[in-house]
Structures are given as C-alpha cells and as structure tokens.
Design a protein around this motif. Structure first.
Motif, PDB file in Angstrom:
ATOM      1  N   ASP A   8      33.459  31.358  35.204  1.00  0.00           N
ATOM      2  CA  ASP A   8      33.878  31.852  33.919  1.00  0.00           C
ATOM      3  C   ASP A   8      32.891  33.161  33.743  1.00  0.00           C
ATOM      4  O   ASP A   8      33.262  34.058  32.845  1.00  0.00           O
ATOM      5  N   ARG A   9      31.955  33.516  34.466  1.00  0.00           N
ATOM      6  CA  ARG A   9      30.965  34.480  34.169  1.00  0.00           C
ATOM      7  C   ARG A   9      31.193  35.836  35.108  1.00  0.00           C
ATOM      8  O   ARG A   9      30.515  36.450  35.076  1.00  0.00           O
ATOM      9  N   ILE A  10      32.328  35.580  35.954  1.00  0.00           N
ATOM     10  CA  ILE A  10      32.451  36.460  37.121  1.00  0.00           C
ATOM     11  C   ILE A  10      33.485  37.564  36.431  1.00  0.00           C
ATOM     12  O   ILE A  10      34.501  36.972  35.930  1.00  0.00           O
ATOM     13  N   PRO A  15      35.741  45.517  41.624  1.00  0.00           N
ATOM     14  CA  PRO A  15      36.569  45.681  42.807  1.00  0.00           C
ATOM     15  C   PRO A  15      36.190  45.049  43.997  1.00  0.00           C
ATOM     16  O   PRO A  15      34.977  44.483  44.083  1.00  0.00           O
ATOM     17  N   GLN A  16      37.200  44.675  44.657  1.00  0.00           N
ATOM     18  CA  GLN A  16      36.855  43.637  46.081  1.00  0.00           C
ATOM     19  C   GLN A  16      36.818  44.771  46.988  1.00  0.00           C
ATOM     20  O   GLN A  16      37.739  45.442  47.495  1.00  0.00           O
ATOM     21  N   LEU A  17      35.736  45.083  47.718  1.00  0.00           N
ATOM     22  CA  LEU A  17      35.448  46.093  48.620  1.00  0.00           C
ATOM     23  C   LEU A  17      34.997  45.372  49.875  1.00  0.00           C
ATOM     24  O   LEU A  17      34.623  44.388  49.956  1.00  0.00           O
ATOM     25  N   PRO A  18      35.164  46.044  51.115  1.00  0.00           N
ATOM     26  CA  PRO A  18      34.796  45.665  52.621  1.00  0.00           C
ATOM     27  C   PRO A  18      33.506  45.293  52.445  1.00  0.00           C
ATOM     28  O   PRO A  18      32.552  45.883  51.824  1.00  0.00           O
TER      29      PRO A  18
END
Length: 59
Positions: A8-10, A15-18
């Motif tokens: 719940d705190r994320i 962005p999802q990065l390599p």
C-alpha cells in the motif's frame, strides 16, 4: 533486519527500469533542487512559445 515492503506504500507510478538504471530525482541529479520540466532547455531563451489565452465576454 528490515521490515517487508508494504504494497500500500509503494508508488504505482514509479518507473520500472532495467537493473542498474536509476530514475532521475533530486538525490541523483547533477544540481541541487528540482529538475527542469523543460528538459535540456537553457534559460533565458530568445522567444517563448506561449500565448496567453484571452477570454471574450459575450454580452
């Protein structure tokens, strides 16, 4: 030992990065303070591509 991450705190917009890549924040930036929303534009600029909206009142 660290506590497990609470889902719940994320922030879902982070962005999802390599692996090994980092999103630019003021902590990893090259200068202090907020990063420019204008990208790599150097200020002052010769002209500004902005036209202020004008409201015409109908009477």
């Amino acid at each position: 030992m660290a506590k497990p991450a609470n889902p719940d705190r994320i922030d879902p917009t982070w962005p999802q990065l390599p692996d090994g890549e980092h999103p630019v924040t003021e902590l990893t930036g090259s200068v202090q303070g907020n990063m420019s929303p204008f990208g790599e534009v150097e200020f002052p600029v010769d002209s500004v591509p902005y036209e202020h909206p004008v409201t015409e009142i109908n009477r």
